[in-house]
Write a protein that holds these residues in place. Structure first.
Motif, PDB file in Angstrom:
ATOM      1  N   ARG A 175       0.043 -35.122  23.593  1.00  0.00           N
ATOM      2  CA  ARG A 175       1.455 -35.449  23.745  1.00  0.00           C
ATOM      3  C   ARG A 175       2.169 -35.446  22.404  1.00  0.00           C
ATOM      4  N   ARG A 177       1.369 -33.687  19.756  1.00  0.00           N
ATOM      5  CA  ARG A 177       1.542 -32.309  19.315  1.00  0.00           C
ATOM      6  C   ARG A 177       2.694 -31.636  20.036  1.00  0.00           C
ATOM      7  N   ALA A 178       2.802 -31.877  21.332  1.00  0.00           N
ATOM      8  CA  ALA A 178       3.896 -31.271  22.101  1.00  0.00           C
ATOM      9  C   ALA A 178       5.250 -31.762  21.585  1.00  0.00           C
ATOM     10  N   GLU A 179       5.344 -33.051  21.261  1.00  0.00           N
ATOM     11  CA  GLU A 179       6.600 -33.591  20.736  1.00  0.00           C
ATOM     12  C   GLU A 179       6.925 -32.995  19.375  1.00  0.00           C
ATOM     13  N   ARG A 180       5.907 -32.802  18.517  1.00  0.00           N
ATOM     14  CA  ARG A 180       6.161 -32.198  17.213  1.00  0.00           C
ATOM     15  C   ARG A 180       6.629 -30.759  17.357  1.00  0.00           C
ATOM     16  N   ARG A 181       6.026 -30.016  18.284  1.00  0.00           N
ATOM     17  CA  ARG A 181       6.459 -28.628  18.500  1.00  0.00           C
ATOM     18  C   ARG A 181       7.900 -28.579  18.999  1.00  0.00           C
ATOM     19  N   GLU A 182       8.291 -29.509  19.859  1.00  0.00           N
ATOM     20  CA  GLU A 182       9.677 -29.547  20.342  1.00  0.00           C
ATOM     21  C   GLU A 182      10.651 -29.868  19.211  1.00  0.00           C
ATOM     22  N   ARG A 183      10.271 -30.811  18.348  1.00  0.00           N
ATOM     23  CA  ARG A 183      11.154 -31.154  17.224  1.00  0.00           C
ATOM     24  C   ARG A 183      11.311 -29.982  16.271  1.00  0.00           C
ATOM     25  N   ALA A 185      11.065 -26.829  17.068  1.00  0.00           N
ATOM     26  CA  ALA A 185      11.854 -25.790  17.731  1.00  0.00           C
ATOM     27  C   ALA A 185      13.346 -26.119  17.695  1.00  0.00           C
ATOM     28  N   GLU A 186      13.685 -27.410  17.747  1.00  0.00           N
ATOM     29  CA  GLU A 186      15.084 -27.817  17.728  1.00  0.00           C
ATOM     30  C   GLU A 186      15.671 -27.866  16.324  1.00  0.00           C
ATOM     31  N   ARG A 187      14.833 -27.859  15.331  1.00  0.00           N
ATOM     32  CA  ARG A 187      15.319 -27.959  13.957  1.00  0.00           C
ATOM     33  C   ARG A 187      15.996 -26.656  13.534  1.00  0.00           C
TER      34      ARG A 187
END
Length: 243
Positions: A175, A177-183, A185-187
């Motif tokens: 979870r 890792r998934a949150e870090r990938r989302e952050r 991608a939004e950066r």
């Protein structure tokens, strides 16, 4: 389950798979991480190791108070896997930096190499080989007499609790890792102000002068060396200023 076992004596049954596991560890990382991971395994930083079908999971005490959890997932098969057959994960911050395994994963691999040195059949357990003898965790059988090592039934009763704990930690790791990938991608990259842009810009309506082709002058050099040196130095330092 007890702490990882330390092999003793010169005649161990699993010398070949143990050596191959160490070679695999060297292939999965760089020399710096490999050296630190080997030291972690040597100084007892690996607190626990669980060998199951398809995965080896270890708890490693690092610089933080909470131990890191490193795991080695492998595809089913026979013998020592290739690097492409192994997927390593760890809860440490270094896990996502590059394609190299972190020092905690390498420490787990070195401890697993010691387990293979004592009990080579654990390789079949890890690879989910149907011919394995049914061992469900490292450190359960003594290498000589077949007696239970490290506490007997107490360790066996504690094994499901430990597995559940490690499963929860792995779920939390995924979870995160998934949150870090989302952050990431939004950066969006911040615009960079060029300090020379305004200085080098031309006023509206202005244009640069047309410069014709400069022909090479092949005039002979002066006969006097002193004059030739002065003219050569002047050409090298020639500068054109536009009004």
């Amino acid at each position: 389950m007890s702490r990882p076992r330390k092999p003793f004596g010169a005649r161990q049954p699993g010398r070949l798979p143990s050596t191959m596991m160490k070679v695999l560890a060297a292939e999965m990382s760089d020399p710096g991480r490999l050296r630190r991971g080997k030291q972690y395994a040597k100084d007892g930083s690996v607190l626990d190791i669980v060998v199951e079908a398809g995965i080896v999971t270890c708890e490693i005490q690092g610089s933080r108070s909470t131990p890191y959890v490193a795991s080695l997932e492998v595809t089913a098969g026979d013998g020592m896997p290739l690097r492409r057959d192994v997927h390593a994960m760890c809860t440490c911050p270094d896990d996502d930096w590059d394609d190299h395994a972190c020092k905690h994963v390498l420490a787990a691999m070195f401890c697993f190499a010691d387990e293979l040195l004592i009990e080579p059949s654990l390789l079949d357990v890890w690879r989910a080989n149907a011919s394995a003898g049914g061992t469900d965790g490292a450190g359960t059988d003594d290498q000589e007499g077949g007696e239970v090592d490290g506490g007997g039934s107490d360790d066996a009763d504690d094994l499901p609790v430990r597995r559940r704990h490690l499963e929860l930690v792995r779920d939390g790791m995924e979870r995160g890792r998934a949150e870090r990938r989302e952050r990431l991608a939004e950066r969006r990259p911040e615009p960079v102000d060029d300090p020379l842009a305004e200085l080098l810009s031309l006023p509206e309506g202005s244009r640069l002068p047309d410069i014709g082709a400069i022909e090479r002058d092949d005039a002979t050099r002066p006969s006097r060396p002193e004059l030739a040196e002065v003219l050569g130095d002047a050409v090298r330092h020639l500068r054109i200023d536009w009004d």
